[in-house]
Write a protein that holds these residues in place. Sequence first.
Motif, PDB file in Angstrom:
ATOM      1  N   ASN A   1       1.553  -2.420  20.226  1.00 32.16           N
ATOM      2  CA  ASN A   1       0.388  -2.827  19.329  1.00 32.16           C
ATOM      3  C   ASN A   1      -0.249  -1.475  18.820  1.00 32.16           C
ATOM      4  O   ASN A   1      -0.844  -0.612  19.491  1.00 32.16           O
ATOM      5  CB  ASN A   1      -0.545  -3.655  20.264  1.00 32.16           C
ATOM      6  CG  ASN A   1      -1.741  -4.354  19.098  1.00 32.16           C
ATOM      7  OD1 ASN A   1      -2.443  -3.300  18.464  1.00 32.16           O
ATOM      8  ND2 ASN A   1      -1.940  -5.531  19.242  1.00 32.16           N
TER       9      ASN A   1
ATOM     10  N   GLY B   1       7.400  -1.422   2.159  1.00 38.17           N
ATOM     11  CA  GLY B   1       8.029  -2.291   2.875  1.00 38.17           C
ATOM     12  C   GLY B   1       9.295  -2.981   2.032  1.00 38.17           C
ATOM     13  O   GLY B   1       9.403  -2.417   0.728  1.00 38.17           O
TER      14      GLY B   1
ATOM     15  N   GLU C   1       0.922  -1.270  -0.141  1.00 37.65           N
ATOM     16  CA  GLU C   1       0.076   0.126  -0.120  1.00 37.65           C
ATOM     17  C   GLU C   1       0.958   1.270  -0.005  1.00 37.65           C
ATOM     18  O   GLU C   1       0.647   2.098  -0.784  1.00 37.65           O
ATOM     19  CB  GLU C   1      -0.800   0.006   1.011  1.00 37.65           C
ATOM     20  CG  GLU C   1      -1.624   1.063   1.448  1.00 37.65           C
ATOM     21  CD  GLU C   1      -2.727   1.315   0.219  1.00 37.65           C
ATOM     22  OE1 GLU C   1      -3.169   0.224  -0.387  1.00 37.65           O
ATOM     23  OE2 GLU C   1      -2.959   2.564  -0.113  1.00 37.65           O
TER      24      GLU C   1
ATOM     25  N   CYS D   1       1.707  -7.166  17.260  1.00 38.59           N
ATOM     26  CA  CYS D   1       1.088  -8.589  17.161  1.00 38.59           C
ATOM     27  C   CYS D   1      -0.296  -8.199  16.522  1.00 38.59           C
ATOM     28  O   CYS D   1      -1.087  -7.733  17.049  1.00 38.59           O
ATOM     29  CB  CYS D   1       0.872  -9.155  18.225  1.00 38.59           C
ATOM     30  SG  CYS D   1       2.425  -9.898  18.845  1.00 38.59           S
TER      31      CYS D   1
END
Length: 480
Positions: A175, A64, A40, A149
Amino acid sequence: MTHEIIPEFAIVGHPNEGKSAVVSTLAEDDSVRVTPYPGETTVCQTFPVIIDGKEIIRFIDTPGFQSPRNTLAWMKNYRGADARMFPVYLETHAGDPDFKDDSRLLEPIVKGAGIIYVVDGSRPVRKVDLAEMEILRLTGRPRMAIINCKEDETAYLEQWKLEFRKHFNAVRVFNANKATYAERIELLENLKSIDQDWGPALETVISAFKEEWQQRNSLTAEIICDLLEECLSFSITRILAERTDEKALREGLQKKYNRTIEKIEGMAHQKTRKLFKHNIFNYLLPTHSILHEDLFSKKTWQFLGLTPRQLVAAAGMAGGAIGAVLDLAAAGLTFGIFTSIGGLLGAGWAALGGGKHLAKMKVVGLSLGGQQIQIGPIQNIQFAFVLLDRALIFYSHIINWAHGRRDYPSGPSTSKGGVKAGLTFEWGDKKKGVCQSFYTALRSDDGGQKTLSRKALKEMLQDVLLNISQSERTYGMIHN
Ligand SMILES: Nc1nc2c(ncn2[C@@H]2O[C@H](COP(=O)(O)OP(=O)(O)OP(=O)(O)O)[C@@H](O)[C@H]2O)c(=O)[nH]1
Ligand SMILES: [Mg+2]
């Protein structure tokens, strides 16, 4: 004291691990693009944190890793000067579509940004992750690993931590979807330790974050005081002409009365929401929140506010005379009460046939056109406690909605049938007394007392808000 350096951190990692969600939560910016689709984020984008018009820290969202193993292989074969390795890598691969993302994400790091590496700790460590970690280690830049996570799976956590200790200066479980204010501060505290040079600048960032939070709490307390003041003194006056159908007028007015109060409350909540920068997407309440119920619904009055016994005690605390206490438990309604406080007749939700009749209508005078009638203000202190509970629960939902979150899965309920789900129910005598005094002062003509009691209420609320932000509890959840 001002510091020259603005700390800058690139959030990097494998596609779809939650990098953008982490940026969104850390920068409190819900305009960051977070989607379920890998790939994305395709270009780096900087999200600054601005407090009082000053940029104090920057988080850079990056694409990424694309070919980490090939990138690492190139680096292993590199024979030039160490200091030149990354610049040469970028020059060599400029325009190469196979290394586009890797080049883009490394660029801010080569320019000096610190590294926050994000992995989804609910899956096992793979070879490709090790390649990414090794590349980041080779940059020599200060770096922290964040285990974000996405699932409640902890089997692989130790494996991750083991690898992280070899490659990073600090490791943290964080998180992006659930991080609270306190956890964001802790993460910043942790970042301080990864590089000494950033210590003072990050210290400034942390104090600015804390001060701003206090400021938001102070404004929220102000909003809640205004809300109570407005709702507790609201009334509507009309002329009842001779041929008016009294019943229809009464019902129409009562509806109007309730809608107006609901509107005032809705606006107060929206103001709170804005303070905490939730602007962009449609904020949804948690599935089991009592706030799904209307202000004047039976359930709201059942789950929020004080119990009849507590109401009587609260009235006693401020020296009010108790009139008739009606035990409505017999009628299956444990939440209504008649009290007479300071000579005024208070009426409970149930006793008057439900929330729609909470505000009584009375004749207040005569005019040429007929009788002058008035509806409200509501003479029931439970109304104040219900409004308070709703405002505080709303606050707790808002501050615990991490900005990186894009949905709201149903969470566990915290309250069973018949048990109170608000905060005021747990308050001690002192806090209840502050509310009682404010309520009584509003009904008097004593301006000085009004100012004093409002000040006390505001101070108390600021404490309550800070406690909510530091607590891990979920407030206001009920079983349906
Ligand atoms: N349940 C859960 N989901 C998360 C969490 N963090 C991210 N997600 C979800 O994971 C998906 C990917 O999140 P992004 O933040 O867009 O991931 P990214 O690493 O920026 O992805 P790219 O930009 O494609 O590399 C989204 O659907 C998020 O809502 C989390 O802490 N918990
Ligand atoms: Mg992204």
